[in-house]
Motif scaffolding. Sequence first.
Motif, PDB file in Angstrom:
ATOM      1  N   ARG A  36       0.816  -1.215   0.000  1.00  0.00           N
ATOM      2  CA  ARG A  36       0.000   0.000   0.000  1.00  0.00           C
ATOM      3  C   ARG A  36       0.849   1.265   0.000  1.00  0.00           C
ATOM      4  N   THR A  37       1.964   1.244   0.732  1.00  0.00           N
ATOM      5  CA  THR A  37       2.759   2.468   0.910  1.00  0.00           C
ATOM      6  C   THR A  37       3.783   2.702  -0.181  1.00  0.00           C
ATOM      7  N   CYS A  38       4.245   1.611  -0.823  1.00  0.00           N
ATOM      8  CA  CYS A  38       5.225   1.739  -1.908  1.00  0.00           C
ATOM      9  C   CYS A  38       5.169   0.471  -2.748  1.00  0.00           C
ATOM     10  N   PRO A  39       4.103   0.316  -3.535  1.00  0.00           N
ATOM     11  CA  PRO A  39       3.853  -0.944  -4.242  1.00  0.00           C
ATOM     12  C   PRO A  39       4.958  -1.383  -5.198  1.00  0.00           C
ATOM     13  N   ASP A  40       5.765  -0.435  -5.705  1.00  0.00           N
ATOM     14  CA  ASP A  40       6.845  -0.778  -6.639  1.00  0.00           C
ATOM     15  C   ASP A  40       8.195  -0.923  -5.950  1.00  0.00           C
ATOM     16  N   ALA A  41       8.190  -1.021  -4.646  1.00  0.00           N
ATOM     17  CA  ALA A  41       9.454  -1.023  -3.889  1.00  0.00           C
ATOM     18  C   ALA A  41      10.432  -2.079  -4.382  1.00  0.00           C
ATOM     19  N   GLU A  42       9.981  -3.323  -4.516  1.00  0.00           N
ATOM     20  CA  GLU A  42      10.894  -4.395  -4.903  1.00  0.00           C
ATOM     21  C   GLU A  42      11.364  -4.231  -6.343  1.00  0.00           C
ATOM     22  N   LEU A  43      10.519  -3.712  -7.215  1.00  0.00           N
ATOM     23  CA  LEU A  43      10.907  -3.458  -8.601  1.00  0.00           C
ATOM     24  C   LEU A  43      11.960  -2.352  -8.662  1.00  0.00           C
ATOM     25  N   ILE A  44      11.778  -1.316  -7.860  1.00  0.00           N
ATOM     26  CA  ILE A  44      12.739  -0.204  -7.817  1.00  0.00           C
ATOM     27  C   ILE A  44      14.099  -0.710  -7.343  1.00  0.00           C
ATOM     28  N   VAL A  45      14.089  -1.539  -6.301  1.00  0.00           N
ATOM     29  CA  VAL A  45      15.339  -2.125  -5.790  1.00  0.00           C
ATOM     30  C   VAL A  45      16.020  -2.929  -6.891  1.00  0.00           C
ATOM     31  N   HIS A  46      15.261  -3.784  -7.551  1.00  0.00           N
ATOM     32  CA  HIS A  46      15.810  -4.676  -8.574  1.00  0.00           C
ATOM     33  C   HIS A  46      16.431  -3.877  -9.725  1.00  0.00           C
ATOM     34  N   GLN A  47      15.729  -2.875 -10.198  1.00  0.00           N
ATOM     35  CA  GLN A  47      16.213  -2.103 -11.336  1.00  0.00           C
ATOM     36  C   GLN A  47      17.449  -1.275 -10.983  1.00  0.00           C
ATOM     37  N   ALA A  48      17.437  -0.672  -9.809  1.00  0.00           N
ATOM     38  CA  ALA A  48      18.591   0.136  -9.390  1.00  0.00           C
ATOM     39  C   ALA A  48      19.821  -0.749  -9.183  1.00  0.00           C
ATOM     40  N   LEU A  49      19.608  -1.923  -8.611  1.00  0.00           N
ATOM     41  CA  LEU A  49      20.714  -2.845  -8.362  1.00  0.00           C
ATOM     42  C   LEU A  49      21.288  -3.394  -9.658  1.00  0.00           C
ATOM     43  N   TYR A  50      20.416  -3.711 -10.604  1.00  0.00           N
ATOM     44  CA  TYR A  50      20.857  -4.327 -11.865  1.00  0.00           C
ATOM     45  C   TYR A  50      21.862  -3.455 -12.597  1.00  0.00           C
ATOM     46  N   ARG A  51      21.729  -2.150 -12.480  1.00  0.00           N
ATOM     47  CA  ARG A  51      22.662  -1.245 -13.158  1.00  0.00           C
ATOM     48  C   ARG A  51      24.095  -1.455 -12.666  1.00  0.00           C
ATOM     49  N   TYR A  52      24.238  -1.915 -11.439  1.00  0.00           N
ATOM     50  CA  TYR A  52      25.574  -2.161 -10.879  1.00  0.00           C
ATOM     51  C   TYR A  52      26.045  -3.597 -11.141  1.00  0.00           C
ATOM     52  N   ILE A  53      25.193  -4.574 -10.868  1.00  0.00           N
ATOM     53  CA  ILE A  53      25.584  -5.978 -11.029  1.00  0.00           C
ATOM     54  C   ILE A  53      25.865  -6.306 -12.490  1.00  0.00           C
ATOM     55  N   SER A  54      25.136  -5.695 -13.412  1.00  0.00           N
ATOM     56  CA  SER A  54      25.349  -5.958 -14.839  1.00  0.00           C
ATOM     57  C   SER A  54      26.731  -5.498 -15.288  1.00  0.00           C
ATOM     58  N   ARG A  55      27.297  -4.537 -14.577  1.00  0.00           N
ATOM     59  CA  ARG A  55      28.638  -4.041 -14.911  1.00  0.00           C
ATOM     60  C   ARG A  55      29.728  -4.741 -14.112  1.00  0.00           C
ATOM     61  N   ASP A  56      29.387  -5.217 -12.927  1.00  0.00           N
ATOM     62  CA  ASP A  56      30.392  -5.843 -12.051  1.00  0.00           C
ATOM     63  C   ASP A  56      29.736  -6.944 -11.218  1.00  0.00           C
ATOM     64  N   ARG A  57      29.803  -8.177 -11.720  1.00  0.00           N
ATOM     65  CA  ARG A  57      29.170  -9.308 -11.051  1.00  0.00           C
ATOM     66  C   ARG A  57      29.804  -9.615  -9.686  1.00  0.00           C
ATOM     67  N   THR A  58      31.025  -9.176  -9.460  1.00  0.00           N
ATOM     68  CA  THR A  58      31.677  -9.465  -8.176  1.00  0.00           C
ATOM     69  C   THR A  58      31.001  -8.734  -7.023  1.00  0.00           C
ATOM     70  N   LEU A  59      30.198  -7.721  -7.329  1.00  0.00           N
ATOM     71  CA  LEU A  59      29.479  -6.999  -6.272  1.00  0.00           C
ATOM     72  C   LEU A  59      28.449  -7.880  -5.572  1.00  0.00           C
ATOM     73  N   ALA A  60      27.979  -8.916  -6.257  1.00  0.00           N
ATOM     74  CA  ALA A  60      26.952  -9.786  -5.667  1.00  0.00           C
ATOM     75  C   ALA A  60      27.452 -10.403  -4.366  1.00  0.00           C
ATOM     76  N   ALA A  61      28.662 -10.925  -4.378  1.00  0.00           N
ATOM     77  CA  ALA A  61      29.231 -11.542  -3.172  1.00  0.00           C
ATOM     78  C   ALA A  61      29.384 -10.509  -2.063  1.00  0.00           C
ATOM     79  N   SER A  62      29.796  -9.319  -2.438  1.00  0.00           N
ATOM     80  CA  SER A  62      30.011  -8.261  -1.449  1.00  0.00           C
ATOM     81  C   SER A  62      28.709  -7.856  -0.775  1.00  0.00           C
ATOM     82  N   LEU A  63      27.651  -7.752  -1.549  1.00  0.00           N
ATOM     83  CA  LEU A  63      26.367  -7.325  -0.999  1.00  0.00           C
ATOM     84  C   LEU A  63      25.706  -8.428  -0.181  1.00  0.00           C
ATOM     85  N   LEU A  64      25.904  -9.677  -0.577  1.00  0.00           N
ATOM     86  CA  LEU A  64      25.426 -10.802   0.223  1.00  0.00           C
ATOM     87  C   LEU A  64      26.150 -10.817   1.569  1.00  0.00           C
TER      88      LEU A  64
END
Length: 327
Positions: A36-64
């Motif tokens: 109700r308060t931010c219905p696109d929250a998970e989509l926004i997270v996914h799209q913003a994150l993809y811009r970084y992971i698509s350029r540097d896959r090693t960030l995945a381990a760091s963020l985990l």
Amino acid sequence: MAIQKIFSVLFLQLVFAFLLVELTNAGGLQLGFYQRTCPDAELIVHQALYRYISRDRTLAASLLRMHFHDCFIRGCDASVLISSAGKNQTEKDAIPNKTLRGFNVIDAVKSALEKKCPGVVSCADVLALVARDSVLMVGGPHWDVPTGRRDGRVSIANEALFNLPPPFANITVLKQQFAGVGLSVKDLAVLSGGHTIGIGHCTTISDRLYNFTGKGDTDPALDPRYAAQLKKKCKPGNSNTVAEMDPGSFKSFDEDYYTVVAKRRGLFHSDAALLDDAETRDYVKLQSRTQGSTFAQDFAESMVKMGNIGVLTGKQGEIRKRCAFVN
């Protein structure tokens, strides 16, 4: 009358049970918390994150790893993101967290959320969602992340220094530390599988290679041929070089980690330690033998469980405007 009385009692029991569940959910996490308060929250997270992971896959381990380090100290409250100020040294500056990277990614994701839904989505939820999506983007499993976490206001460097599972820990210490935050021995074996992605700094394995017992020796639990390879890469006193935790596929989330450990080629002593306990050893052998038949599902379940550690909900804590600073 007797039948009516029985049905009345059963009805009251059902009503009570329903209310109890509702009260429990109201004070905890839930799927679709921001519907109700931010219905696109998970989509926004996914799209913003993809811009970084698509350029540097090693960030995945760091963020985990960042999510893991956060949850083990004061629970999953984003305390690892708070910057030091004056004499107050925060978790971010503790020695185990000096090698964390990706804080800029978290800031970018949070900024995207603030533009769309200001003051709504917590940094703690951002960490949990980013960890899930990072794993997914490099070939790992998807899992539903219950949300509704609130952000903590306290962050103390010494707590991270003494309470994070170190890479040199033995199996006894690892089991104690995982049990201390409500995670099982199986969770230990499963979450260690996160080392299928990422790297380790040579400084963290130097003693293992060159001075394991203080007599200039090598850890006997390490495969001699692999130790020789590591010594070529990690010279004594080398503080800049890194080694892959899952050689050959350290940018892809798969079950190869368990094959590596079963061959006595786990990079850290904490990886090798999984062979020193019957339950963790059996899990390692099962996944290496069956090519990770249950690993993806197990990892998803253990990550949800880890993400529930010590969460702040309801009116506890706050929703930080910027993840590095308390409001």
